[in-house]
Enzyme design. Sequence first.
Site, short mmCIF file in Angstrom:
data_model
loop_
_atom_site.label_atom_id
_atom_site.label_comp_id
_atom_site.label_asym_id
_atom_site.label_seq_id
_atom_site.Cartn_x
_atom_site.Cartn_y
_atom_site.Cartn_z
N ARG A 73 -9.99 -11.69 1.71
CA ARG A 73 -10.83 -12.90 1.24
C ARG A 73 -10.06 -14.03 1.39
NH1 ARG A 73 -11.41 -9.54 -4.00
NH2 ARG A 73 -11.21 -7.87 -2.50
N LYS A 116 0.76 -1.06 0.08
CA LYS A 116 0.00 0.12 -0.02
C LYS A 116 0.83 1.40 -0.08
CE LYS A 116 -3.95 -1.77 2.60
NZ LYS A 116 -5.14 -1.66 1.97
N1 BES Z 1 -7.96 -4.13 4.53
C1 BES Z 1 -8.25 -3.73 3.18
C2 BES Z 1 -9.46 -2.87 3.26
C3 BES Z 1 -9.94 -1.61 3.85
C4 BES Z 1 -9.74 -0.59 3.17
C5 BES Z 1 -10.15 -1.46 5.18
C6 BES Z 1 -10.01 0.70 3.90
C7 BES Z 1 -10.37 -0.36 5.91
C8 BES Z 1 -10.38 0.62 5.22
C9 BES Z 1 -8.27 -4.74 2.28
O1 BES Z 1 -7.33 -6.06 2.54
C10 BES Z 1 -7.65 -4.17 0.85
O2 BES Z 1 -6.44 -3.97 0.82
N2 BES Z 1 -8.65 -4.57 -0.06
C11 BES Z 1 -8.23 -3.79 -1.36
C12 BES Z 1 -8.68 -4.96 -2.37
C13 BES Z 1 -8.22 -4.59 -3.83
C14 BES Z 1 -6.85 -4.88 -3.86
C15 BES Z 1 -8.87 -5.73 -4.60
C16 BES Z 1 -8.91 -2.61 -1.77
O3 BES Z 1 -10.15 -2.30 -1.14
O4 BES Z 1 -8.41 -1.67 -2.23
MN MN Z 2 -5.34 -5.50 2.01
#
Ligand code: BES
Ligand code: MN
Length: 506
Positions: free
Chosen positions: A354, A280
């Site tokens: 997931r 990230k």
């Molecule tokens: N933990 C994150 C989702 C999240 C985002 C939680 C903001 C709390 C606040 C999750 O693991 C994630 O990174 N999801 C990605 C998925 C994508 C790579 C398909 C997302 O939502 O960007």
């Molecule tokens: Mn994530």
Amino acid sequence: MSALTLSTSSAATLRADAIVIGVAKGPKGPLVAPGAEAVDKAFDGKLATILETLGATGAEGETTKLPAPSGLKAPVVLAVGLGDAPEDEDFGHEALRRAAGSAARALAGVKKAGFALPVTDAGSASAIAEGALLGAYAFTPVDGSRKNEKADKGAPLADVVLVGAKPRDKAYKAAAERATVLTQEINRARDLVNLPPNDLTPKEFASVAQAAGKEHGLKVEVLDEKALLKGGFGGIMGVGQGSANPPRLVRIAYTHPKAEKTIALVGKGITYDSGGISLKPAGHNETMKCDMAGAAAVFGAVVAVARLGLRVNVTGWLALAENMPSGSATRPGDVLRMYGGKTCEVLNTDAEGRLVMGDALARASEENPDALLDVATLTGAMVLALGNRTFGVMGNDDAFRTSVYETAEEAGEQAWPMPLPAELRKAMDSPVADFANMGERMGGGLLAGIFLQEFVGEGIPWVHLDIAGPAYHESAPYGYTPKGGTGSSIRTLVRLAERTADGELG
Ligand code: BES
Ligand code: MN
Ligand code: ZN
């Protein structure tokens, strides 16, 4: 932890450091809410006028402090806004809960406060108690936490006294007991979310669960990295293998000898989500210690149900891992064999929730529960869709999804049903595995739900809660919601268990 008592004293005779009263927003100015009659009398019936002079309107969340007149035993009166005055003087539970929370926050540092808000029955008393005890929260730095004591803004309100509730009435007593247990478990979940991720590793979380299990008579089993590898938990291992803090799968079970139904709850417990090799960027990782909020909610709900002795079996599954990049981390392109044998191509290591949830859902399904719920801070897409305060409710059974949504509303949690459109599945087709962990960007929250559905056992009613928005509150506190971990979804889960125990659900 703040304590709750019910008092027979009136607001005028109660010995306390402050008395809380309600003010509603009337068409022509602030209105003193029922419950404050004795206080108004001590002000010679001029309380509404005095409040108006001070600029109070009765708006939600507004607080006004007044020196108490000589007729009261408490030195301070705190007037808290209840929002628009309802025509029938019947304030909704959530309005009461929020007002009590705002009042409790305004009384941080105070020892004892009497809440003389409009109590009409055990239900309204319960809402006021919940709001006050949730508002009286401060992150309790445990062990290694490094907050300078001098910088601490003071302890939360210590003693909450409900005025106008009947201490000898069975329904009121039960409501007080329930509010105490429920809010203690919500506040515990908030603490877990707020703990820095170097203090709350998967192993540490598992030992917190073990200790609570011992204390409350729950059966707790922990699978460590060796057991996970041996057991074929490729999703949890794949996410956790890049971290120096190895993953865990915790099963925490409450059983009641006369239970007729069993509910399984699965929680996402990523103690820190860096994104992994699909790292990230800065700006997206500062709050990712909150990525275990689903597991914290499941944990809190199971313990609360056990402490309340509900006539239902509840099994919690905590899928705990830290998602880190390293030489041993899963690469984008790797194929994992998930629990149960399905293979998954990892196209984005940041779609890790997931993967751990898939394993845990498949494992939970083996026990054939009557209902299966999962709670996860799963997608940023759900936050884009529903904002910061509402969680998404998806599932494979429309009636069950509707029940869960209605239960959330009853519990005072903002939720909204979302669909799982079948055509999104093909976006996750993979040339090298049964599916990939990513598909198209559009409808990302629903796509993640469809991914999870692959792991739900045949014929099991399943609901997925995506709490990515409401799990962690970044702006100013409001009502009973503090900054940081919120304990989102616990009230819904516990209410659902109660409804199941009462035979209200299928
Ligand atoms: N933990 C994150 C989702 C999240 C985002 C939680 C903001 C709390 C606040 C999750 O693991 C994630 O990174 N999801 C990605 C998925 C994508 C790579 C398909 C997302 O939502 O960007
Ligand atoms: Mn994530
Ligand atoms: Zn995540």
